[in-house]
Scaffold this motif. Structure first.
Motif, PDB file in Angstrom:
ATOM      1  N   SER A 293      26.715 -27.440 -43.347  1.00  0.00           N
ATOM      2  CA  SER A 293      26.245 -27.490 -41.952  1.00  0.00           C
ATOM      3  C   SER A 293      27.384 -27.478 -40.941  1.00  0.00           C
ATOM      4  N   ASP A 294      28.504 -26.848 -41.303  1.00  0.00           N
ATOM      5  CA  ASP A 294      29.642 -26.761 -40.402  1.00  0.00           C
ATOM      6  C   ASP A 294      29.501 -25.552 -39.475  1.00  0.00           C
ATOM      7  N   GLY A 295      30.454 -25.430 -38.527  1.00  0.00           N
ATOM      8  CA  GLY A 295      30.496 -24.277 -37.636  1.00  0.00           C
ATOM      9  C   GLY A 295      29.525 -24.399 -36.479  1.00  0.00           C
ATOM     10  N   PRO A 296      29.592 -23.455 -35.534  1.00  0.00           N
ATOM     11  CA  PRO A 296      28.755 -23.540 -34.330  1.00  0.00           C
ATOM     12  C   PRO A 296      27.266 -23.375 -34.581  1.00  0.00           C
ATOM     13  N   GLY A 297      26.894 -22.786 -35.722  1.00  0.00           N
ATOM     14  CA  GLY A 297      25.477 -22.611 -36.032  1.00  0.00           C
ATOM     15  C   GLY A 297      24.916 -23.643 -36.977  1.00  0.00           C
ATOM     16  N   GLY A 298      25.770 -24.561 -37.456  1.00  0.00           N
ATOM     17  CA  GLY A 298      25.323 -25.611 -38.357  1.00  0.00           C
ATOM     18  C   GLY A 298      24.883 -26.847 -37.604  1.00  0.00           C
ATOM     19  N   MET A 299      24.181 -27.731 -38.283  1.00  0.00           N
ATOM     20  CA  MET A 299      23.614 -28.902 -37.610  1.00  0.00           C
ATOM     21  C   MET A 299      24.639 -29.998 -37.336  1.00  0.00           C
ATOM     22  N   GLN A 300      25.883 -29.830 -37.765  1.00  0.00           N
ATOM     23  CA  GLN A 300      26.926 -30.751 -37.333  1.00  0.00           C
ATOM     24  C   GLN A 300      27.472 -30.377 -35.952  1.00  0.00           C
ATOM     25  N   SER A 301      27.099 -29.202 -35.467  1.00  0.00           N
ATOM     26  CA  SER A 301      27.499 -28.787 -34.126  1.00  0.00           C
ATOM     27  C   SER A 301      26.818 -29.664 -33.079  1.00  0.00           C
ATOM     28  N   ASP A 302      27.471 -29.827 -31.935  1.00  0.00           N
ATOM     29  CA  ASP A 302      26.894 -30.601 -30.830  1.00  0.00           C
ATOM     30  C   ASP A 302      25.880 -29.801 -30.018  1.00  0.00           C
ATOM     31  N   LEU A 303      25.546 -28.596 -30.472  1.00  0.00           N
ATOM     32  CA  LEU A 303      24.609 -27.778 -29.704  1.00  0.00           C
ATOM     33  C   LEU A 303      23.244 -28.448 -29.565  1.00  0.00           C
ATOM     34  N   ILE A 304      22.813 -29.191 -30.586  1.00  0.00           N
ATOM     35  CA  ILE A 304      21.530 -29.891 -30.462  1.00  0.00           C
ATOM     36  C   ILE A 304      21.569 -30.870 -29.293  1.00  0.00           C
ATOM     37  N   LEU A 305      22.715 -31.530 -29.101  1.00  0.00           N
ATOM     38  CA  LEU A 305      22.853 -32.428 -27.951  1.00  0.00           C
ATOM     39  C   LEU A 305      22.835 -31.646 -26.647  1.00  0.00           C
ATOM     40  N   ASP A 306      23.493 -30.483 -26.635  1.00  0.00           N
ATOM     41  CA  ASP A 306      23.507 -29.663 -25.421  1.00  0.00           C
ATOM     42  C   ASP A 306      22.092 -29.261 -25.016  1.00  0.00           C
ATOM     43  N   ILE A 307      21.296 -28.829 -25.998  1.00  0.00           N
ATOM     44  CA  ILE A 307      19.929 -28.388 -25.694  1.00  0.00           C
ATOM     45  C   ILE A 307      19.081 -29.567 -25.209  1.00  0.00           C
ATOM     46  N   ILE A 308      19.169 -30.703 -25.907  1.00  0.00           N
ATOM     47  CA  ILE A 308      18.398 -31.878 -25.480  1.00  0.00           C
ATOM     48  C   ILE A 308      18.844 -32.327 -24.089  1.00  0.00           C
ATOM     49  N   ASN A 309      20.148 -32.319 -23.848  1.00  0.00           N
ATOM     50  CA  ASN A 309      20.653 -32.708 -22.531  1.00  0.00           C
ATOM     51  C   ASN A 309      20.164 -31.766 -21.440  1.00  0.00           C
ATOM     52  N   GLU A 310      20.151 -30.462 -21.742  1.00  0.00           N
ATOM     53  CA  GLU A 310      19.666 -29.482 -20.768  1.00  0.00           C
ATOM     54  C   GLU A 310      18.201 -29.741 -20.418  1.00  0.00           C
ATOM     55  N   ILE A 311      17.388 -29.979 -21.432  1.00  0.00           N
ATOM     56  CA  ILE A 311      15.968 -30.231 -21.199  1.00  0.00           C
ATOM     57  C   ILE A 311      15.776 -31.532 -20.425  1.00  0.00           C
ATOM     58  N   ALA A 312      16.451 -32.587 -20.895  1.00  0.00           N
ATOM     59  CA  ALA A 312      16.290 -33.901 -20.268  1.00  0.00           C
ATOM     60  C   ALA A 312      16.729 -33.881 -18.811  1.00  0.00           C
ATOM     61  N   THR A 313      17.896 -33.318 -18.545  1.00  0.00           N
ATOM     62  CA  THR A 313      18.432 -33.301 -17.182  1.00  0.00           C
ATOM     63  C   THR A 313      17.569 -32.477 -16.249  1.00  0.00           C
ATOM     64  N   ALA A 314      17.116 -31.302 -16.744  1.00  0.00           N
ATOM     65  CA  ALA A 314      16.292 -30.423 -15.908  1.00  0.00           C
ATOM     66  C   ALA A 314      14.987 -31.090 -15.504  1.00  0.00           C
ATOM     67  N   LEU A 315      14.482 -31.979 -16.361  1.00  0.00           N
ATOM     68  CA  LEU A 315      13.205 -32.641 -16.086  1.00  0.00           C
ATOM     69  C   LEU A 315      13.375 -34.053 -15.543  1.00  0.00           C
ATOM     70  N   GLY A 316      14.598 -34.386 -15.161  1.00  0.00           N
ATOM     71  CA  GLY A 316      14.842 -35.675 -14.526  1.00  0.00           C
ATOM     72  C   GLY A 316      14.918 -36.845 -15.470  1.00  0.00           C
ATOM     73  N   GLY A 317      15.242 -36.594 -16.729  1.00  0.00           N
ATOM     74  CA  GLY A 317      15.293 -37.661 -17.717  1.00  0.00           C
ATOM     75  C   GLY A 317      16.707 -38.078 -18.062  1.00  0.00           C
ATOM     76  N   ASN A 318      16.819 -39.221 -18.717  1.00  0.00           N
ATOM     77  CA  ASN A 318      18.085 -39.717 -19.233  1.00  0.00           C
ATOM     78  C   ASN A 318      18.210 -39.244 -20.681  1.00  0.00           C
ATOM     79  N   PRO A 319      19.220 -38.405 -21.015  1.00  0.00           N
ATOM     80  CA  PRO A 319      19.314 -37.856 -22.374  1.00  0.00           C
ATOM     81  C   PRO A 319      19.335 -38.917 -23.473  1.00  0.00           C
ATOM     82  N   ALA A 320      19.979 -40.046 -23.215  1.00  0.00           N
ATOM     83  CA  ALA A 320      20.030 -41.103 -24.233  1.00  0.00           C
ATOM     84  C   ALA A 320      18.646 -41.681 -24.502  1.00  0.00           C
TER      85      ALA A 320
END
Length: 455
Positions: A293-320
């Motif tokens: 699960s390494d690399g930018p397409g693996g699940m160790q990438s922080d991209l999952i956090l980026d997507i959740i943060n994008e959704i949360a922030t856009a809708l006025g939520g706290n990502p944590a």
């Protein structure tokens, strides 16, 4: 209470759900077989998944784009990793229903300088990808898949061996008449990694009398590439066989790549078929699980956090807060009990074929090392969800305690403070060039994902 209420007993989907569900499972399996044949690599599976999503009204999203309730979006990460999400009407602080599966599978990759000639034959040198049993890949029909990125900016898709008119590829094995010494070796040593050389030709060109030069000429005529283009390619060989029904009763499917497209397909189609607009839902199809699960397409990438943060922030939520209230199904396969090899299974806690979707509380090995271990509270909540829709499911683990083990991406999701458990389909001959699953298990995994998204 009655005996049946007091005792936990595994029963098949046929016993618990009846003929109507069986018929629905067989019909559902036809779409899955097409998905397998169309997506023998992660790039191909991603393309097919995007086509399915777009047909259901999902639109491409780019990081930074606005997001609002009602949106149905997908994010394509480098052609190998896909995020498909629908935005619900409830406050995003309630969390996201997340499902994850991987779309890579064990295979044999070409090396960067693969082409050579010996004994009047041309071969490709290879490096196997993921946990394969090497002896299973020799003397079997293979097809060539992948892409070549040229220095002038072209990206060429290459697929040879899937059409009936195409040639096939092959890895030589030793004949039994001369294999006495080979037969004395352990299975893991009978065929070595450097012997997995793919036979690609035996006819020399007319001028230089070179087989490799003739192969390069053929590739150049069809694709316009030269030998140095292999340096920027992703090419692999996979079994050429199509997905087919197995058994006189057609109750099973044999195919390459069940692990883990047999979980990717149900979690994706469950999302695309979902009509509930309350919850925000995210389906992730990941790369590189078979190699860590390494690399930018693996699940160790922080991209999952980026997507959740994008959704949360856009809708006025706290990502944590969003992560803390989210729930995840890490959709990955489990090993089905095989009566031909009973010595490695502890039958009471091993999933059985045709007994429904498998929930695996923990994976790992050597005392649960390297695993997510789902909480009792989360499992209790899931039991209620599945019971509501009469989903047939079973608990399982991967073989006897001291016999090995394995891991999934669950631990990489749960490390972000997200309740996570493994959900999947039991598989016979996992990681073999041709694996087998039961249609009813595939369908119950789809139904489990539907219930998870809904409640």
């Amino acid at each position: 209470m009655t005996k049946s209420e007091l005792i936990y007993e595994k029963k098949t989907v046929y016993e618990k759900a009846g003929k109507e569900v069986t018929q629905a499972a067989f019909a559902y399996a036809e779409g899955y077989k097409h998905y397998l044949d169309a997506g023998k690599t992660e790039r191909e599976a991603l393309k097919e998944s995007i086509a399915m999503a777009e047909a259901c009204g999902y639109q491409e999203y780019r990081l930074g784009d606005p997001i609002q309730a009602g949106d149905r979006l997908y994010y394509n990460n480098r052609g190998r990793n896909l995020f498909v999400f629908s935005v619900g009407s409830e406050p995003i602080q309630n969390g996201i229903r997340i499902t994850v599966a991987h779309i890579d599978a064990p295979r044999i990759d070409l090396k960067q300088c693969p082409l050579y000639e010996d004994g009047g034959m041309a071969f490709f040198k290879t490096h196997y990808y993921g946990g394969i049993r090497k002896y299973q890949w020799v003397a079997t029909p293979l097809s060539l898949h992948g892409v070549v990125a040229t220095k002038d900016g072209r990206l060429l898709d290459i697929t040879i061996g899937e059409d009936e008119a195409d040639p096939l590829f092959y890895i030589n094995d030793l004949l039994p008449h001369l294999g006495q010494e080979q037969s004395k070796k352990p299975l893991s040593e009978g065929i070595t990694g450097e012997q997995l050389n793919v036979l690609v030709g035996s006819m020399p060109d007319e001028e230089e009398k070179s087989v490799t030069l003739h192969i390069l000429q053929l590739l150049n005529e069809k694709y316009g590439i030269t030998e140095d283009d292999f340096l920027s390619s992703e090419l692999c060989v996979v079994p050429a066989a199509k997905a087919r029904d197995v058994g006189l009763d057609r109750s099973m499917i044999g195919a390459y790549g069940h692990d883990d497209r047999v979980c990717a397909y149900p979690i994706l189609t469950a999302l695309l078929d979902d009509e509930d607009t309350t919850h925000t839902k995210l389906c992730i199809l990941a790369d590189k699980e078979e190699t860590g699960s390494d690399g930018p397409g693996g699940m160790q990438s922080d991209l999952i956090l980026d997507i959740i943060n994008e959704i949360a922030t856009a809708l006025g939520g706290n990502p944590a807060v969003v992560r803390a209230n989210s729930k995840c199904l890490s959709a990955d396969v489990s090993a089905a009990y095989d009566p031909n090899f009973p010595e490695v299974f502890e039958k009471r806690n091993t999933p059985l074929l045709s007994c429904g979707a498998v929930f695996t509380k923990f994976t790992g090995s050597r005392g649960k090392s390297g695993t997510n271990d789902a909480t009792a509270e989360y499992i209790g909540w899931l039991r209620g969800v599945l019971s509501h829709d009469d989903v047939v499911w079973q608990a399982g683990e991967l073989g006897k305690v001291d016999c090995g083990g394995g891991g999934t991406v669950a631990k990489y999701v749960s490390m972000h403070n997200i309740d996570t458990i493994d959900l999947g389909v039991p598989v016979i001959s996992m990681h073999a060039p041709w694996e087998v699953i039961a249609k009813v298990d595939l369908y119950e995994t789809y139904r489990a994902a539907r219930a998870f998204y809904k409640y």
